[in-house]
Design an enzyme around this catalytic site. Structure first.
Site, PDB file in Angstrom:
ATOM      1  N   CYS A   1      -7.079  24.162 -28.924  1.00 30.99           N
ATOM      2  CA  CYS A   1      -7.325  23.157 -29.973  1.00 30.99           C
ATOM      3  C   CYS A   1      -9.112  22.662 -29.590  1.00 30.99           C
TER       4      CYS A   1
ATOM      5  N   ASP B   1      13.951  25.924 -41.023  1.00 31.45           N
ATOM      6  CA  ASP B   1      13.508  24.361 -41.613  1.00 31.45           C
ATOM      7  C   ASP B   1      14.205  22.416 -42.647  1.00 31.45           C
TER       8      ASP B   1
ATOM      9  N   CYS C   1      -0.044  13.209 -47.005  1.00 29.44           N
ATOM     10  CA  CYS C   1      -0.187  14.594 -46.754  1.00 29.44           C
ATOM     11  C   CYS C   1       0.162  15.299 -47.931  1.00 29.44           C
TER      12      CYS C   1
ATOM     13  N   CYS D   1      -9.731  18.086 -44.105  1.00 24.64           N
ATOM     14  CA  CYS D   1      -8.406  17.089 -44.188  1.00 24.64           C
ATOM     15  C   CYS D   1      -9.123  15.951 -45.527  1.00 24.64           C
TER      16      CYS D   1
ATOM     17  N   CYS E   1      -0.140  22.551 -49.863  1.00 25.76           N
ATOM     18  CA  CYS E   1      -1.694  22.158 -49.438  1.00 25.76           C
ATOM     19  C   CYS E   1      -2.276  22.741 -47.615  1.00 25.76           C
TER      20      CYS E   1
ATOM     21  N   CYS F   1     -13.343  21.095 -30.652  1.00 20.74           N
ATOM     22  CA  CYS F   1     -12.792  21.166 -32.183  1.00 20.74           C
ATOM     23  C   CYS F   1     -11.852  20.143 -33.198  1.00 20.74           C
TER      24      CYS F   1
ATOM     25  N   CYS G   1      -6.195  22.008 -44.111  1.00 18.42           N
ATOM     26  CA  CYS G   1      -6.708  22.026 -42.938  1.00 18.42           C
ATOM     27  C   CYS G   1      -5.982  23.393 -41.810  1.00 18.42           C
TER      28      CYS G   1
ATOM     29  N   CYS H   1      -9.631  20.256 -38.787  1.00 20.61           N
ATOM     30  CA  CYS H   1      -9.021  20.308 -38.992  1.00 20.61           C
ATOM     31  C   CYS H   1      -8.866  19.032 -39.770  1.00 20.61           C
TER      32      CYS H   1
HETATM   33  C1  B12 Z   1       8.410  17.572 -42.206  1.00 23.27           C
HETATM   34  C2  B12 Z   1       8.041  18.734 -42.231  1.00 23.27           C
HETATM   35  C3  B12 Z   1       6.351  18.377 -43.395  1.00 23.27           C
HETATM   36  C4  B12 Z   1       6.750  16.924 -43.521  1.00 23.27           C
HETATM   37  C5  B12 Z   1       5.892  16.495 -42.298  1.00 23.27           C
HETATM   38  C6  B12 Z   1       4.602  16.954 -41.880  1.00 23.27           C
HETATM   39  C7  B12 Z   1       4.751  17.681 -39.976  1.00 23.27           C
HETATM   40  N1  B12 Z   1       3.803  18.390 -39.451  1.00 23.27           N
HETATM   41  O1  B12 Z   1       5.150  16.823 -40.056  1.00 23.27           O
HETATM   42  C8  B12 Z   1       5.133  17.381 -44.825  1.00 23.27           C
HETATM   43  C9  B12 Z   1       6.180  17.089 -46.076  1.00 23.27           C
HETATM   44  C10 B12 Z   1       3.835  16.748 -44.384  1.00 23.27           C
HETATM   45  C11 B12 Z   1       5.391  19.037 -44.433  1.00 23.27           C
HETATM   46  C12 B12 Z   1       3.803  19.763 -45.084  1.00 23.27           C
HETATM   47  C13 B12 Z   1       4.049  20.727 -43.819  1.00 23.27           C
HETATM   48  N2  B12 Z   1       4.767  21.675 -43.912  1.00 23.27           N
HETATM   49 CO1  B12 Z   1       6.575  21.200 -43.154  1.00 23.27          CO
HETATM   50  N3  B12 Z   1       8.132  20.563 -42.639  1.00 23.27           N
HETATM   51  C14 B12 Z   1       8.378  19.131 -41.941  1.00 23.27           C
HETATM   52  C15 B12 Z   1      10.003  19.298 -40.797  1.00 23.27           C
HETATM   53  C16 B12 Z   1      11.143  19.915 -41.874  1.00 23.27           C
HETATM   54  C17 B12 Z   1      10.029  18.411 -39.595  1.00 23.27           C
HETATM   55  C18 B12 Z   1       8.907  18.184 -39.217  1.00 23.27           C
HETATM   56  C19 B12 Z   1       8.759  17.020 -37.785  1.00 23.27           C
HETATM   57  O2  B12 Z   1      10.010  16.894 -37.055  1.00 23.27           O
HETATM   58  N4  B12 Z   1       8.339  16.223 -38.582  1.00 23.27           N
HETATM   59  C20 B12 Z   1       8.036  15.184 -37.466  1.00 23.27           C
HETATM   60  C21 B12 Z   1       6.878  15.240 -36.256  1.00 23.27           C
HETATM   61  C22 B12 Z   1       6.906  14.032 -35.327  1.00 23.27           C
HETATM   62  O3  B12 Z   1       7.039  16.626 -35.522  1.00 23.27           O
HETATM   63  P1  B12 Z   1       5.813  16.851 -35.315  1.00 23.27           P
HETATM   64  O4  B12 Z   1       4.874  16.757 -36.140  1.00 23.27           O
HETATM   65  O5  B12 Z   1       6.553  18.224 -34.476  1.00 23.27           O
HETATM   66  O6  B12 Z   1       5.241  16.062 -34.351  1.00 23.27           O
HETATM   67  C23 B12 Z   1       4.345  17.050 -32.996  1.00 23.27           C
HETATM   68  C24 B12 Z   1       3.522  16.978 -33.293  1.00 23.27           C
HETATM   69  O7  B12 Z   1       3.136  16.707 -33.824  1.00 23.27           O
HETATM   70  C25 B12 Z   1       2.969  15.986 -31.829  1.00 23.27           C
HETATM   71  N5  B12 Z   1       3.093  13.921 -31.944  1.00 23.27           N
HETATM   72  C26 B12 Z   1       3.631  13.376 -32.806  1.00 23.27           C
HETATM   73  N6  B12 Z   1       3.712  12.236 -33.287  1.00 23.27           N
HETATM   74  C27 B12 Z   1       3.139  12.234 -32.116  1.00 23.27           C
HETATM   75  C28 B12 Z   1       2.277  10.997 -31.453  1.00 23.27           C
HETATM   76  C29 B12 Z   1       1.755  11.189 -30.535  1.00 23.27           C
HETATM   77  C30 B12 Z   1       0.906   9.385 -30.172  1.00 23.27           C
HETATM   78  C31 B12 Z   1       1.333  12.028 -29.805  1.00 23.27           C
HETATM   79  C32 B12 Z   1       0.257  12.016 -27.976  1.00 23.27           C
HETATM   80  C33 B12 Z   1       1.836  13.016 -30.006  1.00 23.27           C
HETATM   81  C34 B12 Z   1       2.493  13.005 -31.761  1.00 23.27           C
HETATM   82  O8  B12 Z   1       4.095  15.722 -31.429  1.00 23.27           O
HETATM   83  C35 B12 Z   1       5.156  15.792 -31.840  1.00 23.27           C
HETATM   84  C36 B12 Z   1       5.994  16.982 -31.112  1.00 23.27           C
HETATM   85  O9  B12 Z   1       5.630  16.015 -29.216  1.00 23.27           O
HETATM   86  C37 B12 Z   1       9.715  21.209 -40.549  1.00 23.27           C
HETATM   87  C38 B12 Z   1      10.719  22.280 -40.433  1.00 23.27           C
HETATM   88  C39 B12 Z   1      11.286  21.611 -38.943  1.00 23.27           C
HETATM   89  N7  B12 Z   1      12.571  20.937 -38.842  1.00 23.27           N
HETATM   90  O10 B12 Z   1      10.615  20.992 -38.071  1.00 23.27           O
HETATM   91  C40 B12 Z   1       8.791  21.536 -41.632  1.00 23.27           C
HETATM   92  C41 B12 Z   1       7.446  22.750 -40.922  1.00 23.27           C
HETATM   93  C42 B12 Z   1       6.744  22.100 -39.840  1.00 23.27           C
HETATM   94  N8  B12 Z   1       6.713  22.782 -42.352  1.00 23.27           N
HETATM   95  C43 B12 Z   1       6.161  23.559 -42.014  1.00 23.27           C
HETATM   96  C44 B12 Z   1       5.193  24.506 -43.193  1.00 23.27           C
HETATM   97  C45 B12 Z   1       4.742  25.959 -43.877  1.00 23.27           C
HETATM   98  C46 B12 Z   1       4.570  23.203 -43.207  1.00 23.27           C
HETATM   99  C47 B12 Z   1       3.270  22.924 -44.681  1.00 23.27           C
HETATM  100  C48 B12 Z   1       1.948  24.508 -44.133  1.00 23.27           C
HETATM  101  C49 B12 Z   1       3.218  23.403 -46.081  1.00 23.27           C
HETATM  102  C50 B12 Z   1       1.973  22.998 -46.968  1.00 23.27           C
HETATM  103  N9  B12 Z   1       1.306  24.694 -47.075  1.00 23.27           N
HETATM  104  O11 B12 Z   1       2.142  22.838 -48.067  1.00 23.27           O
HETATM  105  C51 B12 Z   1       2.742  21.845 -44.498  1.00 23.27           C
HETATM  106  C52 B12 Z   1       1.520  21.216 -42.929  1.00 23.27           C
HETATM  107  C53 B12 Z   1       1.140  19.677 -43.564  1.00 23.27           C
HETATM  108  C54 B12 Z   1       0.778  19.588 -42.202  1.00 23.27           C
HETATM  109  N10 B12 Z   1      -0.699  19.506 -41.443  1.00 23.27           N
HETATM  110  O12 B12 Z   1       1.916  19.663 -40.818  1.00 23.27           O
HETATM  111  C55 B12 Z   1       6.421  24.804 -40.911  1.00 23.27           C
HETATM  112  C56 B12 Z   1       5.291  25.202 -40.326  1.00 23.27           C
HETATM  113  C57 B12 Z   1       5.432  26.119 -39.271  1.00 23.27           C
HETATM  114  C58 B12 Z   1       4.138  26.188 -38.194  1.00 23.27           C
HETATM  115  N11 B12 Z   1       3.302  27.723 -38.043  1.00 23.27           N
HETATM  116  O13 B12 Z   1       3.962  25.367 -37.119  1.00 23.27           O
HETATM  117  C59 B12 Z   1       8.239  23.939 -40.253  1.00 23.27           C
HETATM  118  C60 B12 Z   1       7.958  24.076 -39.664  1.00 23.27           C
HETATM  119  C61 B12 Z   1       8.772  24.606 -41.817  1.00 23.27           C
HETATM  120  C62 B12 Z   1       9.343  26.472 -41.475  1.00 23.27           C
HETATM  121  N12 B12 Z   1      10.906  26.507 -41.028  1.00 23.27           N
HETATM  122  O14 B12 Z   1       8.807  26.664 -40.769  1.00 23.27           O
HETATM  123  N13 B12 Z   1       5.836  19.983 -43.470  1.00 23.27           N
HETATM  124  S1  SF4 Z   2      -8.452  23.208 -36.982  1.00 25.64           S
HETATM  125 FE1  SF4 Z   2      -7.282  21.800 -35.838  1.00 25.64          FE
HETATM  126  S2  SF4 Z   2      -5.606  22.834 -35.137  1.00 25.64           S
HETATM  127 FE2  SF4 Z   2      -7.509  24.503 -35.793  1.00 25.64          FE
HETATM  128  S3  SF4 Z   2      -8.234  24.776 -33.289  1.00 25.64           S
HETATM  129 FE3  SF4 Z   2      -9.371  22.815 -34.419  1.00 25.64          FE
HETATM  130  S4  SF4 Z   2      -8.655  20.992 -34.260  1.00 25.64           S
HETATM  131 FE4  SF4 Z   2      -6.875  22.670 -33.819  1.00 25.64          FE
HETATM  132  S1  SF4 Z   3      -1.925  19.823 -45.443  1.00 25.01           S
HETATM  133 FE1  SF4 Z   3      -3.928  19.569 -46.827  1.00 25.01          FE
HETATM  134  S2  SF4 Z   3      -3.402  16.831 -47.394  1.00 25.01           S
HETATM  135 FE2  SF4 Z   3      -1.489  17.247 -45.528  1.00 25.01          FE
HETATM  136  S3  SF4 Z   3      -3.093  17.215 -43.428  1.00 25.01           S
HETATM  137 FE3  SF4 Z   3      -3.261  19.693 -43.969  1.00 25.01          FE
HETATM  138  S4  SF4 Z   3      -5.715  18.826 -45.456  1.00 25.01           S
HETATM  139 FE4  SF4 Z   3      -4.717  17.192 -45.520  1.00 25.01          FE
END
Ligand code: B12
Ligand code: SF4
Ligand code: SF4
Length: 313
Positions: A185, A130, A210, A195, A236, A188, A239, A191
């Site tokens: 996905c 993480d 979020c 949200c 939360c 579907c 999703c 999510c």
């Molecule tokens: C910052 C962070 C958060 C932030 C931002 C979430 C996010 N999705 O990035 C916040 C605080 C909101 C958060 C929340 C949660 N998190 Co968090 N978080 C992180 C962290 C530290 C970094 C993630 C990151 O790099 N984000 C930056 C974005 C750019 O990256 P990304 O989402 O991976 O982007 C990819 C796609 O989304 C997509 N994408 C993004 N932008 C774009 C733009 C375009 C044009 C396109 C086509 C695609 C695209 O492509 C990217 C890859 O190419 C990771 C740990 C880590 N070091 O990776 C944990 C991590 C992702 N979190 C985790 C968890 C458990 C959660 C929560 C479920 C906790 C909870 N229950 O409250 C929630 C889930 C919310 C959600 N719907 O994502 C787990 C997820 C495990 C898994 N199975 O995926 C991780 C991996 C931690 C771990 N070690 O287990 N988190």
């Molecule tokens: S709920 Fe969201 S993440 Fe899960 S299968 Fe449907 S579109 Fe994909």
């Molecule tokens: S964790 Fe909750 S608020 Fe965040 S994207 Fe998922 S449903 Fe939305």
């Protein structure tokens, strides 16, 4: 002696990891671009630590120049209970019901590294869970563990998305798995439709909206802001709860450390409303909830304020 990927996987399984994949350390390309545009659009909110180390997060060689292989692991944290099993109207994310997952995964990954060091002539390894500046979901996808869903979490075919991710980066070559480049996905949108704050477009999150970010990462009061926490006082799960892959494939984990703490299950509205610093410290020692500190959790409770309802006694 060259250690085999198969033996590493067998050892990782013995250590309790449900998912293990191995991939070559490489530059991300498209994923780095996604990260950069995500940051440029300010989707990280006040998580400045993401910006500060963006060059490392976007390119593994800036973080660990000798990196050759990434072992990606997943640990199932679903315990067979859901929000209806909690005795209050407040909602509390299941990922934080037990011990801090950072410690739980790191302990196992350190054992794996020790075992590899023992079997190899010379090896350097880095453990990430993480907090390290790596894109964990991207590595898990590249290592064949699953795909990144529209809600932006990594989903596996056999456990859904209720898995924590961790990595062991090594400076030795190994045999690699095929990446998971399918997107299951399909059409579907469950999510996206569920949200409550519209925080996700497909595959792209606005962390600022979020509830997980607001309840865990946001610092200070929510003054003057029209904030809807939808009864969540920590994290939360919506999703993920609505995702058909979780509904169909979630498997109850028997990992002791993830079993819910009794207070989290048994506390009613009044107990949460009356939470004081002493109770907070007792309940949340060695828990991920310490990230919000007492002040943050109290703020979240106040923001959702619920009176005791007689039927939830
Ligand atoms: C910052 C962070 C958060 C932030 C931002 C979430 C996010 N999705 O990035 C916040 C605080 C909101 C958060 C929340 C949660 N998190 Co968090 N978080 C992180 C962290 C530290 C970094 C993630 C990151 O790099 N984000 C930056 C974005 C750019 O990256 P990304 O989402 O991976 O982007 C990819 C796609 O989304 C997509 N994408 C993004 N932008 C774009 C733009 C375009 C044009 C396109 C086509 C695609 C695209 O492509 C990217 C890859 O190419 C990771 C740990 C880590 N070091 O990776 C944990 C991590 C992702 N979190 C985790 C968890 C458990 C959660 C929560 C479920 C906790 C909870 N229950 O409250 C929630 C889930 C919310 C959600 N719907 O994502 C787990 C997820 C495990 C898994 N199975 O995926 C991780 C991996 C931690 C771990 N070690 O287990 N988190
Ligand atoms: S709920 Fe969201 S993440 Fe899960 S299968 Fe449907 S579109 Fe994909
Ligand atoms: S964790 Fe909750 S608020 Fe965040 S994207 Fe998922 S449903 Fe939305």
């Amino acid at each position: 002696m060259r250690i085999s990927s198969l033996s590493i996987k067998q050892k990782a399984k013995k250590l309790g990891f449900q998912k293990i994949g191995i991939t070559k350390a490489k530059e991300y390309g498209e994923d780095q671009k996604n990260l950069d545009s995500w940051l440029q659009e300010g989707r990280n909110g006040t998580m400045d630590w993401m910006k500060k180390r963006k060059d490392e997060r976007g390119n593994i060689f800036n973080y660990f120049p000798e990196a050759k292989s990434v072992i990606s692991v997943g640990l199932n944290y679903y315990v067979g209970k859901n929000q209806e099993d909690l005795h209050s109207d407040y909602k509390f994310s299941n990922y934080a019901w037990g011990d801090d997952y950072h410690d739980v995964l790191k302990k196992r990954l350190f054992k794996l590294l020790e075992w590899i060091e023992d079997k190899s002539d010379r090896v350097k390894g880095l453990i990430c869970v993480d907090t390290a500046p790596v894109m964990e979901k991207v590595w898990a996808r590249e290592a064949g563990i699953g795909w990144i869903g529209k809600h932006t979490n990594l989903i596996t075919k056999d456990y859904g998305s209720w898995i924590f991710l961790g990595e062991l980066i090594l400076d030795i070559e190994l045999d690699y798995d095929l990446p998971f480049h399918e997107d299951l996905c399909g059409s579907c949108t469950a999510c996206l439709d569920s949200c409550p704050t519209d925080a996700i477009d497909s595959y792209k999150i606005d962390a600022k909206k979020c509830i997980s970010y607001l309840t865990i990462e946001h610092r200070g009061e929510f003054e003057g802001q029209n904030i809807n926490l939808d009864d969540w006082i920590y994290g939360c799960d919506i999703c993920q709860e609505v995702c058909p892959w979780n509904k169909k494939f979630e498997v109850a984990s028997d990992i002791d450390e993830f079993q819910p703490r009794t207070s989290i299950v048994n506390y009613n509205n009044d107990n949460w409303n009356d939470l004081n610093e002493k109770n907070y410290t007792n309940i949340f020692t060695k828990s991920p909830v310490k990230r919000t500190k007492y002040k943050g959790l109290k703020r979240n409770i106040n923001q959702n304020k619920k009176e005791q309802s007689p039927c939830r006694e």
